[in-house]
Design an enzyme around this catalytic site. Sequence first.
Site, mmCIF file in Angstrom:
data_model
loop_
_atom_site.group_PDB
_atom_site.id
_atom_site.type_symbol
_atom_site.label_atom_id
_atom_site.label_comp_id
_atom_site.label_asym_id
_atom_site.label_seq_id
_atom_site.Cartn_x
_atom_site.Cartn_y
_atom_site.Cartn_z
ATOM 1 C CD GLN A 57 -9.171 -4.879 3.545
ATOM 2 O OE1 GLN A 57 -8.479 -4.900 4.141
ATOM 3 N NE2 GLN A 57 -9.684 -4.047 2.667
ATOM 4 C CG ASP A 117 -12.758 -1.948 2.609
ATOM 5 O OD1 ASP A 117 -12.893 -2.606 3.555
ATOM 6 O OD2 ASP A 117 -11.855 -0.784 2.417
ATOM 7 C CG HIS A 120 -4.213 0.919 -0.864
ATOM 8 N ND1 HIS A 120 -4.483 2.003 -0.229
ATOM 9 C CD2 HIS A 120 -5.041 0.078 -0.147
ATOM 10 C CE1 HIS A 120 -5.603 2.182 0.307
ATOM 11 N NE2 HIS A 120 -5.998 0.819 0.575
ATOM 12 C CE LYS A 154 -10.304 -2.684 6.032
ATOM 13 N NZ LYS A 154 -10.765 -1.089 5.441
ATOM 14 C CD GLN A 193 -1.369 0.013 3.646
ATOM 15 O OE1 GLN A 193 -2.628 0.487 3.424
ATOM 16 N NE2 GLN A 193 -1.126 -0.530 4.658
ATOM 17 C CD GLU A 237 -9.997 -2.640 -0.678
ATOM 18 O OE1 GLU A 237 -10.253 -2.508 0.470
ATOM 19 O OE2 GLU A 237 -8.596 -2.881 -0.930
ATOM 20 C CB THR A 285 -5.967 -0.743 9.161
ATOM 21 O OG1 THR A 285 -5.598 0.494 9.220
ATOM 22 C CG2 THR A 285 -5.590 -1.444 10.598
ATOM 23 C CB CYS A 286 -1.696 2.012 7.190
ATOM 24 S SG CYS A 286 -3.124 3.165 7.361
ATOM 25 C CG ASP A 315 -9.483 0.983 -0.880
ATOM 26 O OD1 ASP A 315 -10.640 1.273 -1.365
ATOM 27 O OD2 ASP A 315 -9.159 0.672 0.107
#
Length: 424
Positions: free
Chosen positions: A333, A311, A196, A335, A174, A277, A364-365, A240
Site C-alpha cells: 500500500q 501496510d 476492506h 499510503k 472500504q 492486508e 485513508t478515509c 484489512d
Amino acid sequence: MTTIARVRAVPGASGFFFDDQRAIKRGAERDGAAYRGDPVTPGFDRVRQAGEAISVLLELDDGTVATGDCAAVQYSGAGGRDPLFRAEEFVPVVERPVADALVGRPAEAFAENADLLADLDGPDGERLHTAVRYGVSQALLDAAATARGATKTDALADALGTDPADDPVPVFGQSGDARRDNAEKMLLKGVPVLPHGLFNSVEKVGEEGERLVGYLDWLSARAAEIGPAGVDYSPRFHVDVYGVLGEVFGPPFDRPEVADYFADLRAAAAPYPLQVEGPMDAGGRAEQVHAMAELRDGLADAGVPVDLVADEWCNTLPDVEAFVDAGAADVVQVKTPDLGGVHRSGEAVRYCEGTDTRAYLGGTCNETAESARTCAHVALATDAAQVLAKPGMGFDEGYMIVTNEMRRALARRDLRQSRVVADD
C-alpha cells in the site's frame, strides 16, 4: 510564464476521524460513534477525535487559484507514522516558510517545486509534517496543470516519465464497520476490489480467526447472488486485519497452523481471489519485513494462493523499497498522506515496476474530496494496480469521487489527443 503570487492556508474538516489505534487494540470500547477509555498515543485528547485538514490555496499571477488539501491518516502516530495533525498548528507553517519558498516560483515547474518542498524544513528545523507536504504538493500539481492547460494526470506523468493508464484503475471500496451493508452496496455497483472490512480487533476477527472466515464465506455467496447481472463480474476480495492475525497466532508465521488458517480464508473467499492486508504488526520495519516474508514463504510452500498486502511500517518511499526488495509482499500500500508529496507516491508506485509486487495507491478515509481527486490522477499517471475509494466510511461518496475523476480525466485526455490528430 505563470508564477505563484501568494499562498494561503484555510483550516477545514477531513472525511472521518483521528483514532488512537494503540488504545483501540488495547481494548478501548465503542460508545456509539465514540470510544470509552483514555488515549495512549501522544497528541490525542480522546481515543477518537474529529479529523482536521488544511486547504492550501496557491494564487497565481494570472488570477487563477490552485488547490490542495493537507490531511493525515486515521491512525496517526501509529506504525511509525507522523504524529497527530492539528490544523491550527500548521497554518502558520504553510503561510510562512512554505510560502516564502514558493512565492515567485514558476507554476509550470511541478517537479522542481515538488523537490524544493520535499527538502524544505519547518520553522524549528524539523522536517515538514507529511500532511503539509501532501497538501501543498497537490496544489503545486494543480498549478502546473492549470498553467499548462493539461490534466493533472499528464502533468504528473511528465514529471515521472510514465505512460498513463488508458482505462480507469480498479477502485477499492472500504466498508468501515458497516462491513455487510456497505459490501452489498459495492457488489450491486460492481466494485472491482472490496470490501476492506475494518477487522481491527480480535473481537471482530474471532478468537481463532473464525469470524473473518465466516465473513468471507458470506461475502462470496452474496457476490454470486447480487453482483451485477449480465456482465462477467469477478471482484478481488481485500480485507484489512490491522495486525490482528499476529495476535491470534503469533510467530513464527511460516508454520503449518498459520498456512492452514489462510487456506481456510482462501476456501471461504472462493472462487474470488483474496488479499489480506497487514496480517501482523511486528513493531518495526525490519521486524515487519521479516514477518511478512516469513508468512509469504510459508504460504508459497504450502501452495496457498492468498496475496499479502504491506501496510504497517510501510509508510515512506524507503519503506516501500524495503518491502519490495525483500519480496515481503504481493502488494504494497502506497499510503499517500504518509508519503508526503504526491510525486513521492508516484515514485513509490513506479518502484514496483518489473517486480512481482503490485502497487496499491491507498490513503485513508480521513482525507478530503480534494485530495481524493488528486490521487485519482496519481493512479492514472502511474497505472497503479488499484486505488482506494475515499474519503469517508460511507463508501458511496468516495467511490463516486474517485471513479468520476478518473473518467473525466480520461475523457479530457481523449479529447486532447483527438484534437492533435485532427490538427495533423
